[in-house]
Design a protein around this motif. Structure first.
Motif, PDB file in Angstrom:
ATOM      1  N   MET A 131       0.808  -1.217   0.000  1.00 33.62           N
ATOM      2  CA  MET A 131       0.000   0.000   0.000  1.00 33.62           C
ATOM      3  C   MET A 131       0.841   1.267   0.000  1.00 33.62           C
ATOM      4  SD  MET A 131      -3.220  -0.910   2.350  1.00 33.62           S
ATOM      5  CE  MET A 131      -4.340  -2.194   1.909  1.00 33.62           C
ATOM      6  N   GLN A 132       2.062   1.195   0.487  1.00 31.90           N
ATOM      7  CA  GLN A 132       2.909   2.379   0.503  1.00 31.90           C
ATOM      8  C   GLN A 132       3.632   2.594  -0.820  1.00 31.90           C
ATOM      9  OE1 GLN A 132       5.521   1.914   3.845  1.00 31.90           O
ATOM     10  NE2 GLN A 132       4.121   2.957   5.226  1.00 31.90           N
ATOM     11  N   HIS A 133       3.969   1.515  -1.517  1.00 34.74           N
ATOM     12  CA  HIS A 133       4.863   1.637  -2.669  1.00 34.74           C
ATOM     13  C   HIS A 133       4.198   1.489  -4.033  1.00 34.74           C
ATOM     14  CE1 HIS A 133       8.360   2.029  -0.174  1.00 34.74           C
ATOM     15  NE2 HIS A 133       7.958   0.997   0.539  1.00 34.74           N
ATOM     16  N   PHE A 134       2.917   1.244  -4.074  1.00 39.32           N
ATOM     17  CA  PHE A 134       2.259   1.137  -5.364  1.00 39.32           C
ATOM     18  C   PHE A 134       1.243   2.258  -5.505  1.00 39.32           C
ATOM     19  CE2 PHE A 134       3.719  -3.251  -4.778  1.00 39.32           C
ATOM     20  CZ  PHE A 134       4.424  -3.402  -5.948  1.00 39.32           C
ATOM     21  N   PRO A 135       1.098   2.799  -6.701  1.00 39.90           N
ATOM     22  CA  PRO A 135       0.180   3.932  -6.883  1.00 39.90           C
ATOM     23  C   PRO A 135      -1.274   3.522  -6.631  1.00 39.90           C
ATOM     24  CG  PRO A 135       0.970   3.113  -9.001  1.00 39.90           C
ATOM     25  CD  PRO A 135       1.733   2.381  -7.943  1.00 39.90           C
ATOM     26  N   GLY A 193      -5.483  -2.204   9.762  1.00 44.70           N
ATOM     27  CA  GLY A 193      -4.383  -1.332  10.166  1.00 44.70           C
ATOM     28  C   GLY A 193      -3.535  -0.887   8.995  1.00 44.70           C
ATOM     29  N   ALA A 194      -3.195  -1.830   8.114  1.00 49.73           N
ATOM     30  CA  ALA A 194      -2.365  -1.486   6.959  1.00 49.73           C
ATOM     31  C   ALA A 194      -3.069  -0.476   6.064  1.00 49.73           C
ATOM     32  CB  ALA A 194      -2.022  -2.745   6.163  1.00 49.73           C
ATOM     33  N   SER A 195      -4.347  -0.641   5.850  1.00 50.96           N
ATOM     34  CA  SER A 195      -5.073   0.262   4.974  1.00 50.96           C
ATOM     35  C   SER A 195      -5.302   1.623   5.618  1.00 50.96           C
ATOM     36  CB  SER A 195      -6.409  -0.355   4.563  1.00 50.96           C
ATOM     37  OG  SER A 195      -7.049   0.448   3.610  1.00 50.96           O
ATOM     38  N   TRP A 236      -4.058  -1.202  -9.411  1.00 49.07           N
ATOM     39  CA  TRP A 236      -3.413  -1.629  -8.165  1.00 49.07           C
ATOM     40  C   TRP A 236      -4.426  -1.839  -7.053  1.00 49.07           C
ATOM     41  CZ3 TRP A 236       1.026  -3.748  -8.551  1.00 49.07           C
ATOM     42  CH2 TRP A 236       1.878  -3.362  -9.574  1.00 49.07           C
ATOM     43  N   ARG A 237      -5.510  -1.054  -7.052  1.00 48.91           N
ATOM     44  CA  ARG A 237      -6.568  -1.266  -6.050  1.00 48.91           C
ATOM     45  C   ARG A 237      -7.218  -2.624  -6.276  1.00 48.91           C
ATOM     46  NH1 ARG A 237     -11.636  -1.501  -6.120  1.00 48.91           N
ATOM     47  NH2 ARG A 237     -11.868  -0.584  -8.164  1.00 48.91           N
ATOM     48  N   THR A 238      -7.471  -2.960  -7.536  1.00 48.06           N
ATOM     49  CA  THR A 238      -8.070  -4.250  -7.870  1.00 48.06           C
ATOM     50  C   THR A 238      -7.148  -5.395  -7.473  1.00 48.06           C
ATOM     51  OG1 THR A 238      -9.262  -3.239  -9.694  1.00 48.06           O
ATOM     52  CG2 THR A 238      -9.045  -5.620  -9.744  1.00 48.06           C
ATOM     53  N   LEU A 239      -5.880  -5.258  -7.763  1.00 47.28           N
ATOM     54  CA  LEU A 239      -4.927  -6.300  -7.370  1.00 47.28           C
ATOM     55  C   LEU A 239      -4.817  -6.406  -5.852  1.00 47.28           C
ATOM     56  CD1 LEU A 239      -2.077  -5.937  -9.984  1.00 47.28           C
ATOM     57  CD2 LEU A 239      -3.568  -7.903  -9.638  1.00 47.28           C
ATOM     58  N   ALA A 240      -4.871  -5.274  -5.166  1.00 46.32           N
ATOM     59  CA  ALA A 240      -4.818  -5.303  -3.699  1.00 46.32           C
ATOM     60  C   ALA A 240      -6.021  -6.043  -3.134  1.00 46.32           C
ATOM     61  CB  ALA A 240      -4.758  -3.881  -3.141  1.00 46.32           C
ATOM     62  N   ALA A 257      -7.585  -8.398  -4.537  1.00 41.14           N
ATOM     63  CA  ALA A 257      -7.463  -9.818  -4.868  1.00 41.14           C
ATOM     64  C   ALA A 257      -6.398 -10.506  -4.040  1.00 41.14           C
ATOM     65  CB  ALA A 257      -7.142  -9.984  -6.351  1.00 41.14           C
ATOM     66  N   VAL A 258      -5.242  -9.882  -3.896  1.00 40.36           N
ATOM     67  CA  VAL A 258      -4.076 -10.570  -3.328  1.00 40.36           C
ATOM     68  C   VAL A 258      -3.951 -10.403  -1.820  1.00 40.36           C
ATOM     69  CG1 VAL A 258      -1.555 -10.630  -3.372  1.00 40.36           C
ATOM     70  CG2 VAL A 258      -2.828 -10.414  -5.503  1.00 40.36           C
ATOM     71  N   LEU A 259      -4.102  -9.199  -1.310  1.00 37.01           N
ATOM     72  CA  LEU A 259      -3.808  -8.957   0.097  1.00 37.01           C
ATOM     73  C   LEU A 259      -4.661  -9.779   1.060  1.00 37.01           C
ATOM     74  CD1 LEU A 259      -3.032  -5.136   0.078  1.00 37.01           C
ATOM     75  CD2 LEU A 259      -1.473  -7.075  -0.171  1.00 37.01           C
TER      76      LEU A 259
END
Length: 192
Positions: free
Chosen positions: A31-35, A96-98, A40-44, A46-48
């Motif tokens: 979340m800090q290093h990707f735009p 927390g991460a988000s 990237w929101r869609t991938l987040a 799916a993956v996180l």
């Protein structure tokens, strides 16, 4: 108390907790290093949530198999508490991460964690914990290929809606019920 300690030791709960913390570090890095754009929101989404769901379902593995089902004390309530505690830790880690990075997708991440965990637990109940990760991974891939308007694409829906939340909660409830009552289906060669 001794039964709980033995249960958690046999499920390698300390390793699961360490892996969940590692997933939290990966989430923060992501979340800090990707735009924060649409891809990237869609991938987040799916993956996180997929990573902690797979870790938790692997912790449902029973090293004792049928012997556990014949135990003098029922293990179901302990199994349920163990899985719910790990799910709560994973949900707090995703939240927390988000929130720290101001990702804005906190509720969607927790929804997807619930749904993927339910799928993973159902897979562990049906085919065993060794390959249970395949089902939520395949479903996540399918969900992000389908148009978001379809009910099957509930993980890709943004913002959170009632239908996708109900599907994820239903999957989690079914997965927890199946594994709590019957355990996982692990072959003898998969047991440690």
């Amino acid at each position: 108390m001794r039964l709980l300690a033995l249960y958690l030791r046999s499920r390698l709960a300390d390793r699961a907790l360490g892996l969940l913390l590692l997933c939290g570090v990966v989430d923060m890095f992501w979340m800090q290093h990707f735009p924060p754009d649409e891809i990237w929101r869609t991938l987040a989404l799916a993956v996180l949530p997929l990573l902690p769901a797979v870790v938790i379902s692997a912790g449902a593995r029973s090293p004792f198999g049928d012997i556990e089902r014949g135990a003098s004390r029922p293990v179901g309530p302990i199994r349920l508490g163990h899985l719910l505690a790990l799910a709560l830790i994973a949900a707090l880690m995703l939240l927390g991460a988000s929130v720290i990075v101001n990702g804005g997708i906190e509720r969607e991440l927790v929804r997807n964690l619930a749904g993927y965990l339910g799928l993973s637990l159902l897979a562990a109940w049906l085919i065993g914990t060794g390959v249970a990760w395949v089902i939520p991974l395949a479903y996540a891939t399918l969900a992000f290929i389908l148009p978001p308007a379809r009910s099957l694409a509930w993980p890709a829906r943004y913002p959170l809606d009632a239908r996708s939340l109900a599907i994820a909660a239903g999957l989690l409830a079914l997965g927890l019920l199946a594994v709590t009552l019957r355990g996982t289906r692990d072959r003898p060669e998969e047991r440690v």
